[in-house]
Design an enzyme around this catalytic site. Sequence first.
Site, PDB file in Angstrom:
ATOM      1  N   HIS A  96      53.458  43.012  50.544  1.00  0.00           N
ATOM      2  CA  HIS A  96      54.396  42.100  51.198  1.00  0.00           C
ATOM      3  C   HIS A  96      54.647  42.598  52.616  1.00  0.00           C
ATOM      4  O   HIS A  96      55.384  43.558  52.820  1.00  0.00           O
ATOM      5  CB  HIS A  96      55.692  42.032  50.403  1.00  0.00           C
ATOM      6  CG  HIS A  96      56.602  40.919  50.834  1.00  0.00           C
ATOM      7  ND1 HIS A  96      56.431  40.231  52.023  1.00  0.00           N
ATOM      8  CD2 HIS A  96      57.673  40.361  50.229  1.00  0.00           C
ATOM      9  CE1 HIS A  96      57.385  39.313  52.128  1.00  0.00           C
ATOM     10  NE2 HIS A  96      58.143  39.369  51.046  1.00  0.00           N
ATOM     11  N   LYS A 102      49.763  38.390  48.313  1.00  0.00           N
ATOM     12  CA  LYS A 102      50.500  39.667  48.274  1.00  0.00           C
ATOM     13  C   LYS A 102      49.958  40.603  47.194  1.00  0.00           C
ATOM     14  O   LYS A 102      50.155  41.807  47.255  1.00  0.00           O
ATOM     15  CB  LYS A 102      51.988  39.422  48.043  1.00  0.00           C
ATOM     16  CG  LYS A 102      52.683  38.765  49.226  1.00  0.00           C
ATOM     17  CD  LYS A 102      54.177  38.649  49.020  1.00  0.00           C
ATOM     18  CE  LYS A 102      54.864  38.005  50.206  1.00  0.00           C
ATOM     19  NZ  LYS A 102      54.734  36.527  50.224  1.00  0.00           N
ATOM     20  N   CYS A 121      61.438  37.536  55.285  1.00  0.00           N
ATOM     21  CA  CYS A 121      60.080  37.253  54.773  1.00  0.00           C
ATOM     22  C   CYS A 121      59.562  35.884  55.183  1.00  0.00           C
ATOM     23  O   CYS A 121      58.418  35.554  54.917  1.00  0.00           O
ATOM     24  CB  CYS A 121      60.079  37.355  53.258  1.00  0.00           C
ATOM     25  SG  CYS A 121      61.029  38.756  52.684  1.00  0.00           S
ATOM     26  N   HIS A 136      54.570  32.194  47.735  1.00  0.00           N
ATOM     27  CA  HIS A 136      55.300  33.346  48.261  1.00  0.00           C
ATOM     28  C   HIS A 136      54.991  34.544  47.354  1.00  0.00           C
ATOM     29  O   HIS A 136      54.759  35.643  47.836  1.00  0.00           O
ATOM     30  CB  HIS A 136      56.791  33.043  48.339  1.00  0.00           C
ATOM     31  CG  HIS A 136      57.574  34.105  49.051  1.00  0.00           C
ATOM     32  ND1 HIS A 136      57.287  34.489  50.326  1.00  0.00           N
ATOM     33  CD2 HIS A 136      58.608  34.883  48.640  1.00  0.00           C
ATOM     34  CE1 HIS A 136      58.115  35.467  50.679  1.00  0.00           C
ATOM     35  NE2 HIS A 136      58.928  35.718  49.679  1.00  0.00           N
ATOM     36  N   GLU A 157      59.887  30.363  41.951  1.00  0.00           N
ATOM     37  CA  GLU A 157      58.863  29.616  42.691  1.00  0.00           C
ATOM     38  C   GLU A 157      58.111  28.671  41.749  1.00  0.00           C
ATOM     39  O   GLU A 157      57.824  27.519  42.104  1.00  0.00           O
ATOM     40  CB  GLU A 157      57.888  30.589  43.371  1.00  0.00           C
ATOM     41  CG  GLU A 157      56.899  29.876  44.273  1.00  0.00           C
ATOM     42  CD  GLU A 157      56.180  30.817  45.242  1.00  0.00           C
ATOM     43  OE1 GLU A 157      56.241  32.048  45.070  1.00  0.00           O
ATOM     44  OE2 GLU A 157      55.549  30.289  46.181  1.00  0.00           O
ATOM     45  N   PHE A 211      64.591  36.494  51.793  1.00  0.00           N
ATOM     46  CA  PHE A 211      65.936  37.005  51.533  1.00  0.00           C
ATOM     47  C   PHE A 211      66.890  36.287  52.482  1.00  0.00           C
ATOM     48  O   PHE A 211      66.563  36.051  53.644  1.00  0.00           O
ATOM     49  CB  PHE A 211      65.999  38.505  51.843  1.00  0.00           C
ATOM     50  CG  PHE A 211      65.692  39.379  50.655  1.00  0.00           C
ATOM     51  CD1 PHE A 211      65.312  38.855  49.434  1.00  0.00           C
ATOM     52  CD2 PHE A 211      65.798  40.755  50.772  1.00  0.00           C
ATOM     53  CE1 PHE A 211      65.050  39.675  48.343  1.00  0.00           C
ATOM     54  CE2 PHE A 211      65.534  41.582  49.688  1.00  0.00           C
ATOM     55  CZ  PHE A 211      65.155  41.047  48.480  1.00  0.00           C
TER      56      PHE A 211
END
Lengths: 404, 86
Positions: A331, A326, A162, A294, A305, A390
Site C-alpha cells: 500500500h 496492493k 490513501c 482499493h 468494498e 482513511f
Amino acid sequence: MHRVVVTGIGVLSAAGPNTAAFWDTVRNGRSAIGPITIIPTDLLTVKVGAEVRDFDPKQHFESKRLGMLDRFSQFALVAAREAIAQSGLTFEGELSERTASIIGSGVGGQSTLDDSYWQIYGEKRTRVHPFTIPKLMINAATSHITMEHGIRGPAFAVASACSSAGHAIGQAFQMVRTGMVDAAVTGGTEATITVGTMKGWEALRVMASDTCRPFSKGRTGMVLGEGAAIFVLETLEAAKARGAAILAEIAGFGMSSDAMDITLPDPNGSARAVRGALRDAGLNLEDVSYINAHGTGTAANDVTETRALRMVFGDHADKLMVSSTKSMIGHALGGAGALELAATILGMRDNVVSPTANYTERDPDCDLDYVPNEAREAVVNAALSNSFAFGGLNAVIAVKRFAG
Amino acid sequence: MASVEEEIYDIIAEKAAVDRSKLHRDARMEDLEIESLDVVEIIFAVEEKFDIHVPYNANDSELEFETIGDVVEAVEKLVGDKEKAG
C-alpha cells in the site's frame, strides 16, 4: 467538454525501476513484498514491506540537487521523466502555461522528517539541514516536476491519505476536460518506510506480519509500500493532432465523503463514489468488466468494498473481475491510486487482467471474482480504479479502452 | 495496590467511555459497544501501563478479544511471564 486521454505513464515501485518492470511483475502476479532493508528493523514488530529496491538516487540526480530532494520527490521526478518522455511532449511556448501539474501524496517527505527529528531528539544536535522544510513539504514533488520540465500552469499537491493520487488525477482530468488547461502531468508519490512511520502503522494494529492477502480468508492486514506513478493527460484532439500514441481514455471521476469514521470505511460512501464515476463517464453497469480494487487486505476494507460493489452493480457484480494490485506492491498510500491506475491502463492495453496475489482461500464475506493469483486474458472496455482513504474520502476513476 | 484486573477496568472505562460498573470478565466487547479502534487504544494504554507487548491485530480473528475476561487473562499472563523473566 474535451475527451481526455493518457499519452504517457511512468512508474517506479517495489515491482521495479520503470513501467515495463512494474507491469511485468504485476501481470504475472508476482508479489514484490519482502523484508524491509532500507531502515533498521530492530525496533519494528512488522518487518515486511514493499520497498523500491536498489534505488540509487545518484544515478538519477546530480549530488548538488539531491540535498533538496526527499525520497518521495525523487520517486515522482523519475516517474515523471518516464511519462513525459513517452508522451513526447515538451512544455515550451504556450503549452508551458497551459499545462497543469497536480501530484498526490499522503504525507510528503517522511524520511526528511524522521531523520531530522532523530538528529534533534536522539543525537541531541542543535541544528538540522537548511533544506529540511522545502524537502519535506507535501508540494515539493509537484514543484520539482514543474521546475524540471518548465510546467507553468496550475500546480499543487493533493493530500487525502490513501486517495491522494486518485483525487489528484481526478482534478487534473477535470481541468483538461473543461479546457482550463491543454495537458496535465499528474499522479501520486509516497515514500514512508521510515522507523517513525512504521511504528505509527504498527500501533494502529492493521499491519500484516507476513504478506498482503486482499479478499482472502486468513488475511491479516496491509503491508506498507512506496513508489510513484505519473501520467500525462491531454485532450483527445491534441493527442490525435500530433499523432501521439494513446494508452487509454480517462472517462469519468467520482468522489464522496463517508462523514462517518476516521478509519472505518462506510460502504454507502464507497458506493456513492463508484456511482459518481459511472455517471460521470456515461457508463452503464454492464459496460464495466474490471475493477482495480482499493483492496488493502484489512478485514474492514475488503468486506466493505465488496459490499459497496454489490450495492452498485447488483447482479452484474458476479460478472466483474476485481483485483488488488496492493497484493504485489503493498500500500503506497498517497501513491497507491496512481500505481493502480497504471495497472488498470496497462492491462486494458494488453488485454490482460492482473490478479490478486497471495490469495489462499475464499472468505464468505468477500464473494466476488478476485482473479486469484493468475492473470486472465480479457478485453476490458471499461474499468474503475478505486481509492477509499482513511478519513472516509473516496475517489474513483473510470477508464475506457481507447479504440480510435 | 490495585490488581491487574482492576487497573485494566480503569483503563477500559476511561478509553472506551464505558460505565465501570458494567465491566466484568464475562462482559462482551460487542455488548459494551467497544469498537475496534477503542480496543487498539485500550491495548496501547495497557502496554504502556504494564510495560508489556500484547500481540493484537485488528484483522486477525485469532488474536481478537471477545470478552473483557479475554483481555484480563491475556494481560495477566503477559505480566506473569514478565515477572518470571524479570
